[in-house]
Design an enzyme around this catalytic site. Structure first.
Site, PDB file in Angstrom:
ATOM      1  N   TYR A 277      12.135   0.088  22.513  1.00  0.00           N
ATOM      2  CA  TYR A 277      12.590   0.325  21.196  1.00  0.00           C
ATOM      3  C   TYR A 277      12.911   1.783  20.999  1.00  0.00           C
ATOM      4  O   TYR A 277      12.903   2.460  20.147  1.00  0.00           O
ATOM      5  CB  TYR A 277      11.883   0.168  19.446  1.00  0.00           C
ATOM      6  CG  TYR A 277      11.802  -0.026  18.598  1.00  0.00           C
ATOM      7  CD1 TYR A 277      13.043  -0.927  18.226  1.00  0.00           C
ATOM      8  CD2 TYR A 277      11.362   0.987  17.502  1.00  0.00           C
ATOM      9  CE1 TYR A 277      13.888  -0.635  16.562  1.00  0.00           C
ATOM     10  CE2 TYR A 277      12.205   0.821  15.774  1.00  0.00           C
ATOM     11  CZ  TYR A 277      13.252   0.165  15.670  1.00  0.00           C
ATOM     12  OH  TYR A 277      13.806   0.166  15.081  1.00  0.00           O
TER      13      TYR A 277
ATOM     14  N   LYS B 291      15.989   4.484  20.698  1.00  0.00           N
ATOM     15  CA  LYS B 291      16.456   4.887  19.159  1.00  0.00           C
ATOM     16  C   LYS B 291      16.534   6.083  19.503  1.00  0.00           C
ATOM     17  O   LYS B 291      16.697   7.145  19.315  1.00  0.00           O
ATOM     18  CB  LYS B 291      15.227   4.453  18.362  1.00  0.00           C
ATOM     19  CG  LYS B 291      15.120   3.218  17.629  1.00  0.00           C
ATOM     20  CD  LYS B 291      16.437   2.828  17.009  1.00  0.00           C
ATOM     21  CE  LYS B 291      16.521   2.168  16.402  1.00  0.00           C
ATOM     22  NZ  LYS B 291      17.883   2.011  15.772  1.00  0.00           N
TER      23      LYS B 291
HETATM   24  P1  NDP Z   1      17.334  -6.445  10.433  1.00  0.00           P
HETATM   25  O1  NDP Z   1      16.374  -8.078  11.107  1.00  0.00           O
HETATM   26  O2  NDP Z   1      16.702  -7.315   8.744  1.00  0.00           O
HETATM   27  O3  NDP Z   1      18.704  -7.080  11.017  1.00  0.00           O
HETATM   28  C1  NDP Z   1      19.186  -6.624  11.989  1.00  0.00           C
HETATM   29  C2  NDP Z   1      20.592  -7.058  11.958  1.00  0.00           C
HETATM   30  O4  NDP Z   1      21.391  -6.576  13.265  1.00  0.00           O
HETATM   31  C3  NDP Z   1      21.108  -8.357  11.334  1.00  0.00           C
HETATM   32  O5  NDP Z   1      22.445  -8.650  10.619  1.00  0.00           O
HETATM   33  C4  NDP Z   1      21.102  -8.745  12.457  1.00  0.00           C
HETATM   34  O6  NDP Z   1      22.413  -9.650  12.557  1.00  0.00           O
HETATM   35  C5  NDP Z   1      22.368  -7.986  14.224  1.00  0.00           C
HETATM   36  N1  NDP Z   1      22.170  -7.613  14.954  1.00  0.00           N
HETATM   37  C6  NDP Z   1      21.091  -7.667  15.612  1.00  0.00           C
HETATM   38  N2  NDP Z   1      21.672  -8.244  17.251  1.00  0.00           N
HETATM   39  C7  NDP Z   1      23.119  -8.482  16.853  1.00  0.00           C
HETATM   40  C8  NDP Z   1      24.106  -8.232  17.483  1.00  0.00           C
HETATM   41  N3  NDP Z   1      23.163  -8.512  19.491  1.00  0.00           N
HETATM   42  N4  NDP Z   1      24.976  -8.145  17.562  1.00  0.00           N
HETATM   43  C9  NDP Z   1      25.632  -8.106  16.320  1.00  0.00           C
HETATM   44  N5  NDP Z   1      24.672  -7.779  15.677  1.00  0.00           N
HETATM   45  C10 NDP Z   1      23.253  -7.781  15.770  1.00  0.00           C
HETATM   46  O7  NDP Z   1      16.834  -4.794  10.473  1.00  0.00           O
HETATM   47  P2  NDP Z   1      16.178  -4.050   9.477  1.00  0.00           P
HETATM   48  O8  NDP Z   1      17.621  -3.711   8.946  1.00  0.00           O
HETATM   49  O9  NDP Z   1      15.196  -3.712   9.515  1.00  0.00           O
HETATM   50  O10 NDP Z   1      16.744  -2.855  11.095  1.00  0.00           O
HETATM   51  C11 NDP Z   1      18.456  -2.520  10.623  1.00  0.00           C
HETATM   52  C12 NDP Z   1      18.779  -0.968  11.408  1.00  0.00           C
HETATM   53  O11 NDP Z   1      17.411  -0.125  11.187  1.00  0.00           O
HETATM   54  C13 NDP Z   1      18.217  -0.951  12.611  1.00  0.00           C
HETATM   55  O12 NDP Z   1      18.848  -1.093  13.581  1.00  0.00           O
HETATM   56  C14 NDP Z   1      16.145  -0.985  12.861  1.00  0.00           C
HETATM   57  O13 NDP Z   1      15.980  -0.693  14.478  1.00  0.00           O
HETATM   58  C15 NDP Z   1      16.459   0.052  11.910  1.00  0.00           C
HETATM   59  N6  NDP Z   1      15.547   0.730  11.617  1.00  0.00           N
HETATM   60  C16 NDP Z   1      14.636  -0.464  11.049  1.00  0.00           C
HETATM   61  C17 NDP Z   1      13.692  -0.037  10.120  1.00  0.00           C
HETATM   62  C18 NDP Z   1      12.966  -0.672   8.660  1.00  0.00           C
HETATM   63  O14 NDP Z   1      11.759  -0.562   8.818  1.00  0.00           O
HETATM   64  N7  NDP Z   1      13.219  -2.343   8.770  1.00  0.00           N
HETATM   65  C19 NDP Z   1      12.686   1.111  10.120  1.00  0.00           C
HETATM   66  C20 NDP Z   1      13.543   2.181  11.014  1.00  0.00           C
HETATM   67  C21 NDP Z   1      14.678   1.888  11.687  1.00  0.00           C
HETATM   68  P3  NDP Z   1      22.060 -11.594  12.982  1.00  0.00           P
HETATM   69  O15 NDP Z   1      21.218 -11.595  11.839  1.00  0.00           O
HETATM   70  O16 NDP Z   1      23.755 -12.153  12.502  1.00  0.00           O
HETATM   71  O17 NDP Z   1      22.081 -12.072  14.176  1.00  0.00           O
END
Ligand code: NDP
Length: 254
Positions: free
Chosen positions: A162, A166
């Site tokens: 990860y 990133k």
């Molecule tokens: P979630 O797990 O809540 O949501 C992830 C989203 O990405 C879902 O909508 C999922 O869709 C989608 N997704 C995953 N794989 C694919 C794919 N191959 N194609 C299309 N869509 C995909 O994640 P977060 O809201 O926590 O995180 C969102 C972003 O923020 C990420 O990039 C994460 O790395 C980053 N981030 C999050 C942090 C946190 O603390 N939460 C901290 C720092 C960064 P589906 O459900 O349909 O699979």
């Protein structure tokens, strides 16, 4: 303070948000739509959640549609973006938010855990930027916002996959910002710290408490904290900002 979306107008603009069906992505979709953008909510598997997000947008008086595709597949991405551009004429704002984590100590990390994270969090962004930038170049206008992470800047044990993806995304953002600046396309990254819900759901309450103790603002962030930064970077208020990493982390990493 007024809600940020009431101070910014994105009327007439089309936004595509990958991974818009949950967590941070759903907050970004709602905020962009509240500011007047037509929002395409992408998801891969959570169709019901994506429909809920779209219903929420319509309740707020906004507009948009949902689009299923897997960012890991260049073909699916090309087909989906061509359809959006045919339908809407353009994509003005692209938010690369879709992301996964598959944590583990390096000695035990499986090839698949490495490959899946790199494929989704980094190659996925490459696929979609390659596809969408062509239309942005034709229009001489665009905003691309890539959601990175503090893990990509400071590193995190148990997250070599990860953190590498990133960190790579930040290099990608800077290179693309330089490449596309002459075409009036601005490319930035938002780097969240620990945000409640979503990927951080995998943390135990004890782990969260330990993290909060290290956050100067003494709380975890919310999806809206991140969405507000994305909205700002999408707006006319950020016309002179490109190639930057905007940290939304409560001071966790400076
Ligand atoms: P979630 O797990 O809540 O949501 C992830 C989203 O990405 C879902 O909508 C999922 O869709 C989608 N997704 C995953 N794989 C694919 C794919 N191959 N194609 C299309 N869509 C995909 O994640 P977060 O809201 O926590 O995180 C969102 C972003 O923020 C990420 O990039 C994460 O790395 C980053 N981030 C999050 C942090 C946190 O603390 N939460 C901290 C720092 C960064 P589906 O459900 O349909 O699979």
């Amino acid at each position: 303070m007024a809600h940020p979306s009431s101070m910014i107008s994105l009327q007439g603009q089309t936004a595509l948000v990958t991974g818009g069906s949950r967590g941070i992505g759903s907050a970004v979709c709602s905020m962009l739509a509240s500011s007047g953008a037509f929002v395409v909510v992408n998801y891969r598997s959570s169709e019901a959640s994506a429909q809920d997000v779209m219903a929420g947008i319509k309740d707020l008086g906004g507009d948009g549609k949902i689009a299923r595709f897997d960012v890991c597949s260049g073909d699916e991405v090309d087909r989906a973006t061509a359809e959006i551009i045919q339908d809407r004429g353009k994509i003005d704002i692209l938010v690369n938010n879709a992301g996964i984590s598959r944590d583990g100590l390096i000695g035990r990390m499986k090839d698949q855990d490495w490959n899946d994270v790199l494929s989704t969090n980094l190659s996925g962004v490459f696929h979609i930027c390659r596809s969408v930038s062509k239309s942005m170049i034709r229009n001489r206008k665009g905003r691309i916002i890539n959601i990175s992470s503090t893990a990509g800047e400071a590193g995190n044990p148990g997250q070599v996959n990860y953190s590498a993806a990133k960190a790579g995304l930040i290099g990608f953002t800077k290179a693309l910002a330089r490449e596309l600046a002459p075409r009036n396309i601005l490319v930035n990254s938002v780097s969240p710290g620990i945000i409640s819900g979503g990927l951080s759901d995998q943390l135990t309450e004890d782990q969260l408490e330990a993290i909060r103790a290290h956050v100067p603002l003494r709380r975890t962030g919310t999806s809206d904290d991140v969405a507000a930064a994305v909205l700002f970077l999408s707006s006319g208020m950020a016309d002179y900002i490109t190639g930057q990493v905007i940290r939304v982390n409560g001071g966790l990493y400076m």
